[in-house]
Design a protein around this motif. Structure first.
Motif, short mmCIF file in Angstrom:
data_model
loop_
_atom_site.label_atom_id
_atom_site.label_comp_id
_atom_site.label_asym_id
_atom_site.label_seq_id
_atom_site.Cartn_x
_atom_site.Cartn_y
_atom_site.Cartn_z
N SER A 89 0.33 14.34 38.87
CA SER A 89 0.33 13.07 39.57
C SER A 89 1.97 12.71 39.71
CB SER A 89 -0.32 11.94 38.83
OG SER A 89 -1.77 11.92 38.98
N LEU A 90 2.68 13.02 38.72
CA LEU A 90 4.33 12.71 38.70
C LEU A 90 4.84 13.56 40.08
CD1 LEU A 90 6.74 11.05 37.63
CD2 LEU A 90 6.84 12.79 35.75
N VAL A 91 4.39 14.69 39.85
CA VAL A 91 5.02 15.57 40.92
C VAL A 91 4.80 15.21 42.43
CG1 VAL A 91 4.70 17.90 41.97
CG2 VAL A 91 4.87 17.61 39.45
N ALA A 92 3.49 14.53 42.51
CA ALA A 92 2.93 14.14 43.67
C ALA A 92 3.84 12.64 44.23
CB ALA A 92 1.63 13.81 43.88
N GLY A 93 4.00 11.94 43.15
CA GLY A 93 4.74 10.70 43.34
C GLY A 93 6.08 10.86 43.74
N VAL A 94 6.87 11.59 42.88
CA VAL A 94 8.10 11.97 43.17
C VAL A 94 8.28 12.69 44.64
CG1 VAL A 94 10.19 13.13 42.53
CG2 VAL A 94 8.64 12.15 40.70
N ARG A 95 7.66 13.27 44.81
CA ARG A 95 7.92 14.16 46.13
C ARG A 95 7.64 13.03 47.36
NH1 ARG A 95 10.77 18.13 47.46
NH2 ARG A 95 9.24 18.97 48.85
N SER A 96 6.69 12.21 47.10
CA SER A 96 6.56 11.21 48.23
C SER A 96 7.32 10.30 48.21
CB SER A 96 5.14 10.51 47.80
OG SER A 96 4.85 9.35 48.81
N GLY A 97 8.12 10.04 47.10
CA GLY A 97 9.24 8.84 47.31
C GLY A 97 10.55 9.57 47.33
N GLN A 98 10.85 10.62 46.79
CA GLN A 98 12.21 11.37 46.71
C GLN A 98 11.88 12.72 47.33
OE1 GLN A 98 15.10 10.52 43.83
NE2 GLN A 98 14.08 8.40 43.36
N PRO A 99 11.66 13.13 48.38
CA PRO A 99 11.54 14.37 48.74
C PRO A 99 12.34 15.53 48.48
CG PRO A 99 11.51 13.16 50.70
CD PRO A 99 11.55 12.05 49.70
N GLY A 100 13.80 14.94 48.57
CA GLY A 100 14.90 15.78 48.11
C GLY A 100 14.94 16.47 46.83
N VAL A 101 14.20 15.72 45.86
CA VAL A 101 14.24 16.32 44.49
C VAL A 101 13.26 17.55 44.47
CG1 VAL A 101 13.49 15.91 41.99
CG2 VAL A 101 14.48 14.09 43.51
N ARG A 102 13.79 18.73 43.75
CA ARG A 102 12.91 19.73 43.48
C ARG A 102 12.44 19.71 42.22
NH1 ARG A 102 13.49 19.65 47.89
NH2 ARG A 102 14.67 21.35 49.38
N ILE A 103 11.08 19.97 42.01
CA ILE A 103 10.22 19.97 40.69
C ILE A 103 9.76 21.26 40.17
CG2 ILE A 103 8.42 18.75 39.71
CD1 ILE A 103 8.59 16.62 42.16
N VAL A 104 9.72 21.36 38.92
CA VAL A 104 9.24 22.74 38.29
C VAL A 104 8.39 22.22 37.19
CG1 VAL A 104 9.94 24.72 36.83
CG2 VAL A 104 11.50 23.82 38.69
N VAL A 105 7.46 22.81 37.21
CA VAL A 105 6.28 22.32 36.03
C VAL A 105 6.39 23.28 35.02
CG1 VAL A 105 3.85 22.15 35.48
CG2 VAL A 105 4.70 21.36 37.79
#
Length: 255
Positions: A89-105
């Motif tokens: 859920s955090l991945v989805a929320g961050v990508r929605s609010g700050q799409p420039g941030v790359r996320i690795v799980v």
């Protein structure tokens, strides 16, 4: 030297601090740590307001006691009533609010279903927690080049999961398209969590008429409960009705 700003998000304090310390030893990496989803969101918002956005988030897949297979909530704000935000859920929320941030799980074990959920939510990589530091740094630098990183052993399973999800989404979209405009508006209200009386007040209809519309929605979608209808609607990309604005489409006289 261009520095990479990394935020480690993990509710296991020792692991988070150890990983942050290891990354901080790299000459081109600035790293911070957060122990929960809400704390991570506050870090991101504060950094953005100060003009120093993070480049990469490393997010614990099991953050907040995530239940396998649960659908991510979008957008994420302050977590649930216990102050928890699960990793996907955090991945989805961050990508929605700050799409420039790359996320690795970061995961304890390989899981094709959850890895597919993470990628679908917007993650750029899925990495084992016990991977080497050099491997993790390679992934961090790779996602900044818009690469997607998965362990080779997961690739086939993830592709199978994504294909199945796409098939289900296509079928869900077809069913939603069979609804009338009024039924779709009622469905959006259902997705927003409104009950029959609240839907009636919002759409200027009688509760009896709303009940009929809801029954028609369930019948056309081929489901037997509101929860199942909402789940199908979300798979089809149907968002909730905007409860902050005025009603766009009004019904006629009360039935």
């Amino acid at each position: 030297m261009v520095r990479i700003r990394v935020l480690v998000v993990d509710d296991h304090r020792i692991f988070a601090e150890s990983l942050a310390a290891a990354l901080a030893a790299e000459p081109d990496v600035d790293v911070s740590a957060a122990g929960s989803g809400p704390a991570a969101l506050r870090c991101l918002e504060r950094a953005a307001s100060e003009g120093r956005r993070f480049d990469v988030l490393l997010v614990d897949a099991d953050l907040g006691g995530h239940v396998p297979g649960a659908r991510p909530a979008v957008p994420v704000r302050d977590g649930n009533e216990d102050g928890l935000v699960d990793g996907i859920s955090l991945v989805a929320g961050v990508r929605s609010g700050q799409p420039g941030v790359r996320i690795v799980v970061l995961a304890e074990k390989d899981d094709p279903r959850r890895a597919a959920l993470a990628l679908g939510a917007g993650a750029s990589g899925w990495v084992a927690k016990d991977c080497s530091l050099s491997r993790l740094l390679s992934v961090i630098r790779g996602v900044l080049r818009d690469e997607t990183h998965l362990p080779p052993a997961l690739l086939t399973g993830v592709l199978r999961e994504l294909t199945a999800a796409r098939k289900h989404r296509t079928e869900s979209e077809r069913l939603v398209e069979s609804l009338t405009p009024r039924e779709r508006e009622v469905l959006r209200c259902m997705v927003a969590g409104l009950g029959r009386k609240a839907v009636a007040e919002r759409l200027y209809l009688s509760p009896h008429t709303v009940r009929t519309h809801m029954q028609n929605v369930l019948g056309k979608l081929g489901v037997h409960s509101t929860l199942a209808a909402v789940a199908l609607a979300r798979r089809a990309g149907v968002g909730p009705a905007d409860l902050t604005g005025d009603v766009v489409e009004r019904g006629g006289q009360l039935a």
